[in-house]
Design a protein around this motif. Structure first.
Motif, PDB file in Angstrom:
ATOM      1  N   SER A 135       0.806  -1.225   0.000  1.00 41.54           N
ATOM      2  CA  SER A 135       0.000   0.000   0.000  1.00 41.54           C
ATOM      3  C   SER A 135       0.837   1.272   0.000  1.00 41.54           C
ATOM      4  N   LEU A 138       0.513   3.341  -3.076  1.00 41.12           N
ATOM      5  CA  LEU A 138      -0.641   4.221  -3.265  1.00 41.12           C
ATOM      6  C   LEU A 138      -0.358   5.630  -2.764  1.00 41.12           C
ATOM      7  N   ALA A 139       0.629   5.753  -1.903  1.00 43.05           N
ATOM      8  CA  ALA A 139       0.878   7.035  -1.237  1.00 43.05           C
ATOM      9  C   ALA A 139       2.233   7.633  -1.531  1.00 43.05           C
ATOM     10  N   VAL A 155      -0.324  -1.230  -7.897  1.00 49.26           N
ATOM     11  CA  VAL A 155      -1.456  -0.329  -7.698  1.00 49.26           C
ATOM     12  C   VAL A 155      -2.731  -0.942  -8.262  1.00 49.26           C
ATOM     13  N   LYS A 159      -6.162  -1.729  -6.131  1.00 51.32           N
ATOM     14  CA  LYS A 159      -7.449  -1.134  -6.499  1.00 51.32           C
ATOM     15  C   LYS A 159      -8.485  -2.202  -6.828  1.00 51.32           C
ATOM     16  N   THR A 164     -11.984   0.220  -1.551  1.00 49.96           N
ATOM     17  CA  THR A 164     -12.139   1.130  -0.417  1.00 49.96           C
ATOM     18  C   THR A 164     -11.722   0.395   0.856  1.00 49.96           C
ATOM     19  N   ARG A 168      -5.906   2.026   5.634  1.00 52.36           N
ATOM     20  CA  ARG A 168      -4.832   1.303   4.942  1.00 52.36           C
ATOM     21  C   ARG A 168      -3.546   1.515   5.730  1.00 52.36           C
ATOM     22  N   LYS A 178       5.657  11.136   0.818  1.00 56.17           N
ATOM     23  CA  LYS A 178       4.299  11.123   0.295  1.00 56.17           C
ATOM     24  C   LYS A 178       4.217  11.953  -0.987  1.00 56.17           C
ATOM     25  N   GLY A 182      -1.729  11.479  -3.310  1.00 55.88           N
ATOM     26  CA  GLY A 182      -1.692  10.064  -2.981  1.00 55.88           C
ATOM     27  C   GLY A 182      -2.764   9.676  -1.976  1.00 55.88           C
ATOM     28  N   ASP A 183      -3.002   8.392  -1.853  1.00 60.40           N
ATOM     29  CA  ASP A 183      -3.995   7.886  -0.908  1.00 60.40           C
ATOM     30  C   ASP A 183      -3.540   8.115   0.531  1.00 60.40           C
ATOM     31  N   ASP A 184      -4.500   8.066   1.428  1.00 63.39           N
ATOM     32  CA  ASP A 184      -4.214   8.205   2.853  1.00 63.39           C
ATOM     33  C   ASP A 184      -3.779   6.840   3.392  1.00 63.39           C
ATOM     34  N   VAL A 185      -2.499   6.680   3.610  1.00 65.11           N
ATOM     35  CA  VAL A 185      -1.932   5.411   4.074  1.00 65.11           C
ATOM     36  C   VAL A 185      -1.105   5.683   5.322  1.00 65.11           C
TER      37      VAL A 185
END
Length: 365
Positions: A135, A138-139, A155, A159, A164, A168, A178, A182-185
């Motif tokens: 993960s 993703l970030a 990635v 996904k 969702t 994460r 970061k 990017g996603d919240d990881v």
């Protein structure tokens, strides 16, 4: 709070996922009712480890191996893989029916790269936490391409498996910068076994080196060639490899199968590690301050792990073992060890298990 119902999914590719999640599952097993979804090597391990456990039931699921490409997932190649010719829908429907009978709607679903438990979470409206090391892609701000490889497939799988998640968590031996958008990881240190957390590495004399080849892919050098290279260095080498049966070592080079009980005691006294660049062993090495000669397989994840080792002076990286690199590594382990000890910016230090447990128990249990 106690007495919660947890569905826990563990990827079955290799041993890394299995061993990373074991400390967490053992912690929660004494407090909650757990159903484990597992397959391949993770199912074999957990079915044996928790056999007749009063609060843990291990259920077999089936997950296709999704073939990666530079652009994401190669679905045509995935469909044609011999290992993917099985009744995934039937096996997983049976697993979900068993989970429904055992725990119904779980209070929490936790997954280490195992997508069937995530499907169950979505179907039952249960909160899903992912705990893995993928993960971070993703970030993090990573090179789009590294030695001809990309992380687009990592990635794409994330996904596909987990569109969702309530949270994460990426556990990594190195920190990441970061990227914008990017996603919240949540980045936390690697989860290590209790035996490694309490271990002290004290190099022995004469020097000894641990050599480990993953079973994930065939290593490009023969075992015989590796033995010949090692026996000329004046140190003792302990080689752990798959399919070792019938092979003979010698006074300077000892051979072991994966899972041999000598592994941890050698880890505690070795001066350095020569290994394919899997995340679990490199995490253990960095935690213990042991230099690494990384031999990354042609996977972006392993190439990135090896890049971190070499770029920061924690060891060296090469595609194979050769005499020149081996001599350099053996003669320079003290220098690499000092770089690991002195680092304050790259390595994520601390007890990953404790931090993950604290986060889950504070917010989700």
């Amino acid at each position: 709070m106690s007495g919660k119902k947890i569905l826990y999914g563990v990827c079955g590719i290799g041993n890394g996922h299995t061993q990373r999640q074991l400390p967490l599952i053992e912690h929660f097993a004494g407090r909650h009712t757990i159903v484990i979804f597992a397959y391949d090597s993770s199912y074999a391990f957990y079915a044996n480890h928790f056999d007749n456990h009063p609060s843990v039931t291990v259920v077999e699921v089936a997950v296709p191996f999704y073939v990666g490409s530079k652009d994401g997932i190669d679905f045509e190649a995935t469909e044609q893989l011999p290992r993917n010719q099985k009744d995934f829908a039937g096996i997983n429907a049976k697993a979900k029916a068993m989970a429904k009978e055992l725990i119904g709607t779980p209070d929490l679903v936790i997954s280490d790269y195992e997508p069937i438990c995530a499907e169950y979470a979505y179907e039952h409206g249960a909160p899903l936490i992912t705990i893995d090391q993928q993960s971070k892609y993703l970030a993090g701000d990573f090179p789009q391409e590294l030695h001809g490889l990309t992380y687009a497939d990592e990635v794409a799988r994330l996904k596909l498996f987990f569109p969702t998640a309530a949270c994460r968590i990426a556990c990594s031996f190195f920190d990441v910068r970061k990227k914008e958008g990017g996603d919240d990881v949540l980045m936390l240190p690697s989860i290590l076994s209790d035996s490694v957390v309490t271990m002290k590495n004290v190099p022995s004399e004469p020097r000894e080196f641990l050599v480990y080849f993953s079973s994930q892919q065939v290593f490009p050098q023969s075992l015989e060639e590796v033995v010949q290279l090692c026996e000329t260095e004046g140190a003792i080498f302990h080689i752990f490899a798959p399919d070792i049966a019938g092979r003979q070592g010698n006074e300077m080079v000892h051979l072991y199968s994966h899972g041999a009980p000598q592994f941890k005691e050698i880890l505690a006294r070795c001066s350095g590690i020569i290994s394919t660049a899997g995340h679990t062993l490199l995490s253990e090495a960095m935690s213990l301050g042991i230099p690494v000669y990384a031999l990354p397989l042609p996977l972006y994840e392993q190439q990135m792990n090896a890049e971190v080792i070499q770029a920061n002076g924690f060891g060296i990286s090469a595609n194979r073992i050769d005499g020149e690199n081996l001599r350099q590594f053996v003669s320079s382990v003290g220098q690499y060890r000092e770089a690991i000890r002195a680092d304050r910016d790259i390595l994520l230090r601390g007890n990953g298990k404790t931090l993950v447990v604290e986060h889950i128990e504070r917010f989700y249990l």
